[in-house]
Design a protein around this motif. Sequence first.
Motif, PDB file in Angstrom:
ATOM      1  N   VAL A  11     -19.274  -8.881  39.011  1.00 53.12           N
ATOM      2  CA  VAL A  11     -17.896  -8.733  38.553  1.00 53.12           C
ATOM      3  C   VAL A  11     -17.240 -10.094  38.334  1.00 53.12           C
ATOM      4  O   VAL A  11     -16.440 -10.262  37.403  1.00 53.12           O
ATOM      5  N   ASP A  12     -17.573 -11.075  39.145  1.00 50.17           N
ATOM      6  CA  ASP A  12     -17.024 -12.418  38.918  1.00 50.17           C
ATOM      7  C   ASP A  12     -17.519 -12.993  37.591  1.00 50.17           C
ATOM      8  O   ASP A  12     -16.757 -13.644  36.866  1.00 50.17           O
ATOM      9  N   HIS A  13     -18.778 -12.727  37.249  1.00 52.60           N
ATOM     10  CA  HIS A  13     -19.326 -13.176  35.962  1.00 52.60           C
ATOM     11  C   HIS A  13     -18.594 -12.495  34.808  1.00 52.60           C
ATOM     12  O   HIS A  13     -18.201 -13.145  33.829  1.00 52.60           O
ATOM     13  N   PHE A  14     -18.416 -11.189  34.901  1.00 49.21           N
ATOM     14  CA  PHE A  14     -17.702 -10.445  33.865  1.00 49.21           C
ATOM     15  C   PHE A  14     -16.272 -10.967  33.736  1.00 49.21           C
ATOM     16  O   PHE A  14     -15.780 -11.208  32.626  1.00 49.21           O
ATOM     17  N   ALA A  15     -15.604 -11.170  34.843  1.00 54.37           N
ATOM     18  CA  ALA A  15     -14.228 -11.677  34.814  1.00 54.37           C
ATOM     19  C   ALA A  15     -14.157 -13.057  34.168  1.00 54.37           C
ATOM     20  O   ALA A  15     -13.252 -13.324  33.366  1.00 54.37           O
ATOM     21  N   ASP A  16     -15.087 -13.916  34.493  1.00 58.11           N
ATOM     22  CA  ASP A  16     -15.112 -15.248  33.878  1.00 58.11           C
ATOM     23  C   ASP A  16     -15.293 -15.143  32.365  1.00 58.11           C
ATOM     24  O   ASP A  16     -14.669 -15.884  31.598  1.00 58.11           O
ATOM     25  N   ARG A  17     -16.167 -14.233  31.942  1.00 56.96           N
ATOM     26  CA  ARG A  17     -16.395 -14.038  30.501  1.00 56.96           C
ATOM     27  C   ARG A  17     -15.134 -13.509  29.816  1.00 56.96           C
ATOM     28  O   ARG A  17     -14.814 -13.912  28.698  1.00 56.96           O
ATOM     29  N   LEU A  18     -14.430 -12.609  30.470  1.00 54.74           N
ATOM     30  CA  LEU A  18     -13.178 -12.106  29.909  1.00 54.74           C
ATOM     31  C   LEU A  18     -12.145 -13.215  29.782  1.00 54.74           C
ATOM     32  O   LEU A  18     -11.449 -13.310  28.763  1.00 54.74           O
ATOM     33  N   ARG A  19     -12.046 -14.050  30.798  1.00 57.70           N
ATOM     34  CA  ARG A  19     -11.067 -15.141  30.756  1.00 57.70           C
ATOM     35  C   ARG A  19     -11.373 -16.137  29.648  1.00 57.70           C
ATOM     36  O   ARG A  19     -10.465 -16.753  29.095  1.00 57.70           O
ATOM     37  N   ALA A  20     -12.649 -16.289  29.326  1.00 56.84           N
ATOM     38  CA  ALA A  20     -13.053 -17.235  28.292  1.00 56.84           C
ATOM     39  C   ALA A  20     -13.054 -16.614  26.889  1.00 56.84           C
ATOM     40  O   ALA A  20     -13.169 -17.336  25.905  1.00 56.84           O
ATOM     41  N   ALA A  21     -12.932 -15.307  26.806  1.00 54.30           N
ATOM     42  CA  ALA A  21     -13.017 -14.612  25.514  1.00 54.30           C
ATOM     43  C   ALA A  21     -11.767 -14.863  24.681  1.00 54.30           C
ATOM     44  O   ALA A  21     -10.657 -14.979  25.218  1.00 54.30           O
ATOM     45  N   PRO A  22     -11.943 -14.908  23.366  1.00 53.51           N
ATOM     46  CA  PRO A  22     -10.766 -15.048  22.500  1.00 53.51           C
ATOM     47  C   PRO A  22      -9.924 -13.769  22.534  1.00 53.51           C
ATOM     48  O   PRO A  22     -10.426 -12.677  22.828  1.00 53.51           O
ATOM     49  N   GLN A  23      -8.665 -13.910  22.228  1.00 55.00           N
ATOM     50  CA  GLN A  23      -7.755 -12.779  22.239  1.00 55.00           C
ATOM     51  C   GLN A  23      -8.247 -11.656  21.338  1.00 55.00           C
ATOM     52  O   GLN A  23      -8.125 -10.477  21.688  1.00 55.00           O
ATOM     53  N   SER A  24      -8.832 -11.991  20.210  1.00 55.10           N
ATOM     54  CA  SER A  24      -9.313 -10.957  19.292  1.00 55.10           C
ATOM     55  C   SER A  24     -10.387 -10.084  19.927  1.00 55.10           C
ATOM     56  O   SER A  24     -10.418  -8.866  19.728  1.00 55.10           O
ATOM     57  N   ARG A  25     -11.257 -10.662  20.726  1.00 54.19           N
ATOM     58  CA  ARG A  25     -12.291  -9.881  21.404  1.00 54.19           C
ATOM     59  C   ARG A  25     -11.678  -8.994  22.478  1.00 54.19           C
ATOM     60  O   ARG A  25     -12.090  -7.866  22.678  1.00 54.19           O
ATOM     61  N   LEU A  26     -10.683  -9.525  23.181  1.00 55.08           N
ATOM     62  CA  LEU A  26      -9.996  -8.706  24.187  1.00 55.08           C
ATOM     63  C   LEU A  26      -9.296  -7.522  23.525  1.00 55.08           C
ATOM     64  O   LEU A  26      -9.330  -6.407  24.040  1.00 55.08           O
TER      65      LEU A  26
END
Length: 103
Positions: A11-26
């Motif tokens: 979950v920490d890996h997933f969270a880090d990836r979300l934080r680094a993702a561009p707004q469009s991907r979110l």
Amino acid sequence: MVDTTRLTRAVDHFADRLRAAPQSRLQRNGAAEALALARELARRAQVLEAPGAEPRVMPDAGMFAAADQITVAAHDLAVVLTSEGEVEDAVRLVEEAQKRAGV
């Protein structure tokens, strides 16, 4: 006590990836997948903590809070898990959600 390291790392890996993702991907699907995962992890934790009680639904705090929501929900769940099977099931949920999120 069961070892939940795999869950917290996933979950920490997933969270880090979300934080680094561009707004469009979110906006496309990352945040929605993360919120669905956070809600499921929170539901599971509540069921284990208070069997028979109606679980509360985690609110949608917005796409930029999704990473924090999955982290909090997973860490709450990790505290109440009692078997390796439960840990493996939760890790699988996190990994599948991350794939669907595309991050």
